[in-house]
Design an enzyme around this catalytic site. Structure first.
Site, PDB file in Angstrom:
ATOM      1  N   SER A 114      22.544   8.032  14.407  1.00 22.01           N
ATOM      2  CA  SER A 114      21.856   7.857  15.703  1.00 22.01           C
ATOM      3  C   SER A 114      22.784   7.776  16.609  1.00 22.01           C
ATOM      4  O   SER A 114      23.843   6.994  16.468  1.00 22.01           O
ATOM      5  CB  SER A 114      20.772   6.938  15.363  1.00 22.01           C
ATOM      6  OG  SER A 114      20.216   6.585  16.676  1.00 22.01           O
TER       7      SER A 114
ATOM      8  N   TYR B 292      17.808  -1.488  13.230  1.00 17.63           N
ATOM      9  CA  TYR B 292      18.304  -0.019  13.388  1.00 17.63           C
ATOM     10  C   TYR B 292      19.551   0.433  13.901  1.00 17.63           C
ATOM     11  O   TYR B 292      20.164   1.149  13.399  1.00 17.63           O
ATOM     12  CB  TYR B 292      17.199   0.730  14.029  1.00 17.63           C
ATOM     13  CG  TYR B 292      17.286   2.252  14.167  1.00 17.63           C
ATOM     14  CD1 TYR B 292      16.747   3.044  13.119  1.00 17.63           C
ATOM     15  CD2 TYR B 292      17.658   3.022  15.144  1.00 17.63           C
ATOM     16  CE1 TYR B 292      16.852   4.570  13.094  1.00 17.63           C
ATOM     17  CE2 TYR B 292      17.963   4.277  15.292  1.00 17.63           C
ATOM     18  CZ  TYR B 292      17.257   5.051  14.233  1.00 17.63           C
ATOM     19  OH  TYR B 292      17.444   6.273  14.290  1.00 17.63           O
TER      20      TYR B 292
END
Length: 260
Positions: A144, A157
């Site tokens: 990501s 995350y």
């Protein structure tokens, strides 16, 4: 891409979103697929979609279960090799988001998230590597742009995605001598996936639209991505056309990573 007709591809997170789109596109190109996700009924739906693209049933296998469990990871590789006898490409796409800042994060939620999104990737690769070395295959991880853009609301995350980037680079250095390539794809917000639902965030349609619209404003291309955008890059990186690319971190976020 006729290249994929002779390849066996293991896809995690194959029941929805980017994983599903990857499976369906590879089915169009005639790849042999082994699909992995948590829910068997959804895998069966994706399997049927692959058949509708012309892939015969003998070239599709699947295995459902919890990737955080070592026994399940062992089942994946054992069943895949028993069915197809080889492995060329690991497309490790599975994962979900975790919305919490440091004060809100419970230790059990932290452990669960890291086990699924980080630890499982390391040890699944470990199980796959003997077979990928034999075929001089490659691994593509889904990371990501949050690996390099600090965001307090999704702190765990961000940490895990940074770890996936480093796993990509370390494995690329370790495996280059065997002819094995390892690359990562780092998307921004991709519309048309279940990432918000799977995160446990109880977002209404209006909430999701607001998140999507905000993400579009943060991207220099003024739009959010679609699963097809990511799949196009994934197929390139997994193909012989990218035979001299390894250890690369590839942003596909409309330019959002250019900000501070």
């Amino acid at each position: 891409m006729a290249y994929f007709r002779e390849k066996v591809v293991l896809i995690t997170g194959a029941s929805s979103g980017i994983g599903e789109a990857t499976a369906v596109k590879l089915a169009e190109h005639g790849a042999t697929l082994f699909l992995v996700a948590l829910e068997e009924d959804k895998l069966q739906i994706v399997q049927q979609k692959c058949k509708e693209k012309g892939l015969v049933e003998e070239k599709i296998g699947y295995c459902s279960g919890d990737l955080s469990q070592s026994a399940f990871r062992e089942d994946i590789v054992r069943n895949l090799i028993q069915k197809f006898g080889r492995l060329d490409i690991l497309a490790d796409i599975a994962g979900y988001a975790m919305f919490s800042n440091v004060n809100e994060t419970k230790e059990e939620d932290y452990d669960r998230f890291v086990n699924v999104n980080q630890k499982a990737k390391f040890f699944l690769a470990q199980l796959c590597l003997p077979y990928i070395k034999e075929t001089k295959g490659n691994i593509v991880y889904l990371s990501s742009n949050s690996s390099t853009i600090p965001q307090p609301r999704i702190i765990v995350y961000c940490m895990v995605k940074a770890a996936i980037d480093m796993l990509t680079k370390c494995l690329a250095k370790e495996l280059g001598a065997f002819g094995v390539r390892v690359n990562a794809i780092n998307p921004g917000f991709i519309d048309g996936t279940n990432i918000l639902r799977n995160s446990g965030l109880k977002a209404t349609y209006e909430d999701q639209k607001k998140i999507s619209d905000n993400a579009a404003k943060q991207a220099h291309l003024n739009r959010v991505g679609k699963p097809a955008d990511v799949v196009s890059l994934l197929l390139f990186l997994a193909s012989d056309e990218a035979s001299y690319i390894t250890g690369s971190i590839n942003y596909i976020d409309g330019g959002k990573h250019l900000y501070p």
